[in-house]
Scaffold this active site. Structure first.
Site, PDB file in Angstrom:
ATOM      1  N   TYR A  25      -1.262   8.444  -2.602  1.00 39.80           N
ATOM      2  CA  TYR A  25      -1.303   8.029  -3.995  1.00 39.80           C
ATOM      3  C   TYR A  25      -2.451   8.677  -4.770  1.00 39.80           C
ATOM      4  O   TYR A  25      -2.378   8.821  -5.991  1.00 39.80           O
ATOM      5  CB  TYR A  25      -1.453   6.499  -4.086  1.00 39.80           C
ATOM      6  CG  TYR A  25      -0.135   5.750  -4.080  1.00 39.80           C
ATOM      7  CD1 TYR A  25       1.074   6.370  -3.802  1.00 39.80           C
ATOM      8  CD2 TYR A  25      -0.113   4.385  -4.357  1.00 39.80           C
ATOM      9  CE1 TYR A  25       2.262   5.669  -3.804  1.00 39.80           C
ATOM     10  CE2 TYR A  25       1.077   3.672  -4.364  1.00 39.80           C
ATOM     11  CZ  TYR A  25       2.257   4.318  -4.087  1.00 39.80           C
ATOM     12  OH  TYR A  25       3.428   3.624  -4.090  1.00 39.80           O
ATOM     13  N   GLY A  26      -3.527   9.002  -4.080  1.00 41.54           N
ATOM     14  CA  GLY A  26      -4.693   9.570  -4.768  1.00 41.54           C
ATOM     15  C   GLY A  26      -4.408  10.898  -5.445  1.00 41.54           C
ATOM     16  O   GLY A  26      -5.178  11.345  -6.299  1.00 41.54           O
TER      17      GLY A  26
ATOM     18  N   CYS B 229      -4.355  -1.362  -2.192  1.00 41.51           N
ATOM     19  CA  CYS B 229      -4.520   0.077  -2.401  1.00 41.51           C
ATOM     20  C   CYS B 229      -5.441   0.257  -3.599  1.00 41.51           C
ATOM     21  O   CYS B 229      -5.115  -0.197  -4.703  1.00 41.51           O
ATOM     22  CB  CYS B 229      -3.164   0.718  -2.661  1.00 41.51           C
ATOM     23  SG  CYS B 229      -3.236   2.474  -3.131  1.00 41.51           S
ATOM     24  N   ASN B 230      -6.574   0.899  -3.388  1.00 44.26           N
ATOM     25  CA  ASN B 230      -7.523   1.089  -4.483  1.00 44.26           C
ATOM     26  C   ASN B 230      -6.955   1.977  -5.581  1.00 44.26           C
ATOM     27  O   ASN B 230      -7.125   1.703  -6.774  1.00 44.26           O
ATOM     28  CB  ASN B 230      -8.828   1.675  -3.955  1.00 44.26           C
ATOM     29  CG  ASN B 230      -9.611   0.696  -3.097  1.00 44.26           C
ATOM     30  OD1 ASN B 230      -9.350   0.573  -1.909  1.00 44.26           O
ATOM     31  ND2 ASN B 230     -10.551  -0.009  -3.690  1.00 44.26           N
ATOM     32  N   SER B 231      -6.273   3.064  -5.184  1.00 45.60           N
ATOM     33  CA  SER B 231      -5.709   3.976  -6.185  1.00 45.60           C
ATOM     34  C   SER B 231      -4.725   3.251  -7.094  1.00 45.60           C
ATOM     35  O   SER B 231      -4.712   3.455  -8.317  1.00 45.60           O
ATOM     36  CB  SER B 231      -5.000   5.149  -5.493  1.00 45.60           C
ATOM     37  OG  SER B 231      -5.910   5.936  -4.759  1.00 45.60           O
TER      38      SER B 231
ATOM     39  N   ASP C  12       0.857  -1.193   0.000  1.00 46.47           N
ATOM     40  CA  ASP C  12       0.000   0.000   0.000  1.00 46.47           C
ATOM     41  C   ASP C  12       0.889   1.237   0.000  1.00 46.47           C
ATOM     42  O   ASP C  12       2.109   1.140   0.182  1.00 46.47           O
ATOM     43  CB  ASP C  12      -0.926   0.004   1.224  1.00 46.47           C
ATOM     44  CG  ASP C  12      -1.944   1.147   1.204  1.00 46.47           C
ATOM     45  OD1 ASP C  12      -2.362   1.546   0.097  1.00 46.47           O
ATOM     46  OD2 ASP C  12      -2.311   1.651   2.273  1.00 46.47           O
ATOM     47  N   SER C  13       0.253   2.390  -0.179  1.00 50.88           N
ATOM     48  CA  SER C  13       0.992   3.646  -0.120  1.00 50.88           C
ATOM     49  C   SER C  13       1.367   3.993   1.317  1.00 50.88           C
ATOM     50  O   SER C  13       2.364   4.678   1.562  1.00 50.88           O
ATOM     51  CB  SER C  13       0.140   4.780  -0.705  1.00 50.88           C
ATOM     52  OG  SER C  13      -1.080   4.898   0.010  1.00 50.88           O
TER      53      SER C  13
ATOM     54  N   HIS D 167      -7.327   2.833   3.564  1.00 54.05           N
ATOM     55  CA  HIS D 167      -7.095   3.608   4.784  1.00 54.05           C
ATOM     56  C   HIS D 167      -8.380   3.797   5.593  1.00 54.05           C
ATOM     57  O   HIS D 167      -8.335   3.899   6.829  1.00 54.05           O
ATOM     58  CB  HIS D 167      -6.550   5.001   4.446  1.00 54.05           C
ATOM     59  CG  HIS D 167      -5.073   5.055   4.201  1.00 54.05           C
ATOM     60  ND1 HIS D 167      -4.494   4.652   3.015  1.00 54.05           N
ATOM     61  CD2 HIS D 167      -4.046   5.465   4.992  1.00 54.05           C
ATOM     62  CE1 HIS D 167      -3.185   4.829   3.083  1.00 54.05           C
ATOM     63  NE2 HIS D 167      -2.892   5.314   4.278  1.00 54.05           N
TER      64      HIS D 167
ATOM     65  N   CYS E 290     -11.121   3.155  -0.175  1.00 46.34           N
ATOM     66  CA  CYS E 290      -9.684   3.323   0.079  1.00 46.34           C
ATOM     67  C   CYS E 290      -9.371   2.489   1.305  1.00 46.34           C
ATOM     68  O   CYS E 290     -10.114   2.536   2.294  1.00 46.34           O
ATOM     69  CB  CYS E 290      -9.351   4.799   0.328  1.00 46.34           C
ATOM     70  SG  CYS E 290      -7.658   5.081   0.934  1.00 46.34           S
TER      71      CYS E 290
END
Length: 263
Positions: free
Chosen positions: A41-42, A73-75, A9-10, A185, A183
């Site tokens: 990242y977004g 991580c979705n982004s 993930d970021s 997070h 996300c």
């Protein structure tokens, strides 16, 4: 598939996915890799995100001989999975916003997607909505501030509930009954989100689905797996503070490694 599961993930958001995987596979070694040097990242442009993620993940897969990669991580998942799968010969699992299950359970036929600006605006997300929620009204809310609030919480800093209230105002003002946390997070702030929305909205994320996918890969290749000890290691691209070290330790990560990001 003889090496650890690499979860990427970021920042610390992927811990919400790690939690689901670890509960299903407590005996497996897991390496948690987070690119906090480029967080959030977004807000990155697509080419910078793709290049940075792929280079970092491929390099670390080779270094630790990972058996499977989870892009938690979705982004990143909306962009990097095809390129990763070209460069790696191990399974690569991504996360998908839980649009489909949200549409299936919504009573009001009005669902929300809370995600980073990149995820909210990408065609990938609109395709999910068109495919699985075409009969629903879908309210999209993009925020990177909530990512930073989750990071601050992991650093043991005080969460500003008023700031979360402002971010969620477009959701609170509607008849949304199901909110997709798009996300990784955001599940780390579930308690605060529930508080602001007064527990009137069902919160959905993809953690269970990702863990089930990883479990299916592991079970399909169980005969190739060596005995695992359940070792947990974390790698990061920017120095972290004591608060975050303590949070990682709470999850079981006591072996920490700073990784240099390629230019």
């Amino acid at each position: 598939m003889v090496g650890p599961i690499l979860v990427f993930d970021s920042g610390i958001g992927g811990l919400s996915v790690f939690d689901h995987i670890h509960s299903q596979l407590p005996q497996h070694d897991i390496y948690y890799l987070f690119d906090n040097a480029r967080l959030p990242y977004g807000d990155l442009n697509e080419q910078e995100l793709i290049h940075g993620c792929v280079e970092l993940i491929v390099r670390q897969v080779k270094a630790i001989r990972a058996s499977i990669v989870v892009v938690a991580c979705n982004s990143a998942s909306t962009l990097v999975l095809p390129e990763l799968r070209k460069q790696l010969d191990i399974p690569v699992v991504g996360v998908v916003p839980a649009i489909k299950p949200a549409a299936l359970i919504s009573i009001t036929r009005h669902i929300g997607l809370l995600a980073t600006p990149g995820t909210v605006t990408r065609q990938y997300t609109q395709d999910l909505i068109d495919s699985f929620a075409s009969d629903c009204k879908v309210t999209l809310v993009g925020t990177s501030d909530l990512v930073l609030i989750a990071e601050a919480k992991a650093q043991r800093k005080t969460v500003d509930i008023n700031q979360i209230e402002k971010i969620l105002a477009p959701i609170k003002a509607t008849d949304i009954d199901t909110l997709v946390l798009g996300c990784t997070h955001f599940p780390l702030l579930q308690q605060e989100i529930d508080q602001v929305l007064q527990q009137k909205v069902m919160l959905l994320d993809s953690g269970d689905a990702v863990a089930a996918r990883v479990l299916s890969f592991i079970e399909a290749n169980e005969e190739q797996c060596i005995t695992k000890k359940g070792n947990l290691q974390a790698g990061f691209t920017k120095d972290i503070d004591l608060g975050l070290e303590m949070t990682l330790a709470d999850y079981g990560f006591t072996q920490l490694q700073r990784i240099t990001v390629a230019n």
